[in-house]
Design a protein around this motif. Structure first.
Motif, short mmCIF file in Angstrom:
data_model
loop_
_atom_site.label_atom_id
_atom_site.label_comp_id
_atom_site.label_asym_id
_atom_site.label_seq_id
_atom_site.Cartn_x
_atom_site.Cartn_y
_atom_site.Cartn_z
N GLU A 27 12.48 48.01 47.91
CA GLU A 27 13.30 47.86 46.93
C GLU A 27 15.01 47.06 47.19
O GLU A 27 15.07 46.17 46.34
CB GLU A 27 12.87 48.48 45.65
CG GLU A 27 11.67 48.74 45.26
CD GLU A 27 10.91 47.79 45.00
OE1 GLU A 27 12.19 47.13 43.89
OE2 GLU A 27 9.63 47.55 44.75
N LYS A 30 14.38 43.21 48.93
CA LYS A 30 13.71 42.66 48.26
C LYS A 30 14.49 42.74 47.45
O LYS A 30 14.60 41.44 46.95
CB LYS A 30 12.52 43.61 47.08
CG LYS A 30 11.03 43.08 48.00
CD LYS A 30 10.46 43.94 47.01
CE LYS A 30 9.26 44.91 46.79
NZ LYS A 30 8.59 45.24 46.08
N GLN A 31 15.60 42.51 46.93
CA GLN A 31 16.78 42.67 45.90
C GLN A 31 17.71 41.96 46.94
O GLN A 31 17.83 40.62 46.58
CB GLN A 31 17.30 43.86 45.17
CG GLN A 31 18.57 43.86 44.53
CD GLN A 31 19.61 44.65 44.53
OE1 GLN A 31 19.46 46.35 43.96
NE2 GLN A 31 20.30 44.88 43.70
N ILE A 33 17.24 40.21 49.06
CA ILE A 33 15.96 38.47 49.42
C ILE A 33 16.68 37.81 48.24
O ILE A 33 16.97 36.79 48.48
CB ILE A 33 14.87 39.15 50.01
CG1 ILE A 33 14.89 39.81 51.29
CG2 ILE A 33 14.22 37.93 49.76
CD1 ILE A 33 13.63 39.68 51.54
N ASN A 34 16.54 38.40 47.64
CA ASN A 34 16.60 38.18 45.81
C ASN A 34 18.16 37.36 45.37
O ASN A 34 18.53 35.67 45.21
CB ASN A 34 16.41 38.86 44.57
CG ASN A 34 14.58 39.60 44.59
OD1 ASN A 34 13.54 37.68 44.94
ND2 ASN A 34 14.24 39.83 43.91
N GLU A 35 18.59 37.93 46.06
CA GLU A 35 20.01 37.27 46.17
C GLU A 35 20.47 36.35 46.37
O GLU A 35 21.32 35.80 46.24
CB GLU A 35 21.28 38.64 46.55
CG GLU A 35 21.02 40.46 44.58
CD GLU A 35 21.61 40.99 45.29
OE1 GLU A 35 22.10 41.42 46.61
OE2 GLU A 35 22.09 41.57 45.00
N SER A 36 20.21 36.23 48.09
CA SER A 36 19.79 35.71 49.02
C SER A 36 19.34 33.96 48.34
O SER A 36 19.41 33.28 48.58
CB SER A 36 19.09 35.56 50.69
OG SER A 36 18.22 35.98 50.48
N TYR A 37 18.08 34.21 47.95
CA TYR A 37 17.97 32.90 47.51
C TYR A 37 18.66 32.77 46.62
O TYR A 37 18.71 31.43 46.22
CB TYR A 37 16.29 33.68 46.72
CG TYR A 37 15.44 33.54 47.72
CD1 TYR A 37 15.51 32.93 48.49
CD2 TYR A 37 14.75 34.61 47.25
CE1 TYR A 37 14.74 32.93 49.24
CE2 TYR A 37 12.78 34.52 48.33
CZ TYR A 37 13.15 34.16 49.50
OH TYR A 37 12.08 34.21 50.12
N GLU A 38 19.07 33.42 45.30
CA GLU A 38 20.14 32.99 44.43
C GLU A 38 21.55 32.63 45.32
O GLU A 38 21.72 31.23 44.36
CB GLU A 38 20.37 33.57 43.75
CG GLU A 38 19.10 34.43 42.49
CD GLU A 38 19.52 36.18 41.72
OE1 GLU A 38 20.52 36.21 41.43
OE2 GLU A 38 19.07 36.64 41.50
N GLU A 41 20.23 28.98 46.27
CA GLU A 41 20.40 27.69 44.57
C GLU A 41 22.09 27.54 44.09
O GLU A 41 21.95 26.38 44.10
CB GLU A 41 20.09 28.20 43.33
CG GLU A 41 17.87 28.66 43.59
CD GLU A 41 17.19 26.91 44.28
OE1 GLU A 41 18.07 27.05 44.02
OE2 GLU A 41 16.67 27.05 45.45
#
Length: 83
Positions: A27, A30-31, A33-38, A41
């Motif tokens: 978890e 995953k968090q 990785i999501n922050e790196s996607y954001e 963007e």
């Protein structure tokens, strides 16, 4: 010094005064990785040096957490959340 059993070594010693390094859970990874996607963007929308730095920092954090978990798995360490 304390002693603990490990499947790789018969017995290892550790310093009880030194804090134990928490191992990231899936978890946590995953968090990150999501922050790196954001962050990507944000950089893609506004290509400033600050946004690039935030993006690179987010990528480094996600890869570092993943590497820490992989190393802990190899060393058969107990996995606990980092938060």
């Amino acid at each position: 010094m304390g002693k603990v059993k490990n499947l790789i070594w018969d017995e290892i010693e550790y310093d009880q005064e030194e804090p134990i390094q928490p191992i990231p859970t899936w978890e946590d990874i995953k968090q990150a990785i999501n922050e790196s996607y954001e962050a990507h963007e944000r950089w893609h929308a506004d290509q400033t040096p600050e946004n690039w730095c935030r993006y690179m920092t987010a990528i480094e954090r996600a890869s570092s957490l993943n590497a820490n978990r992989f190393h802990a798995t190899l060393m058969e360490t107990e996995i606990v959340p980092i938060n």
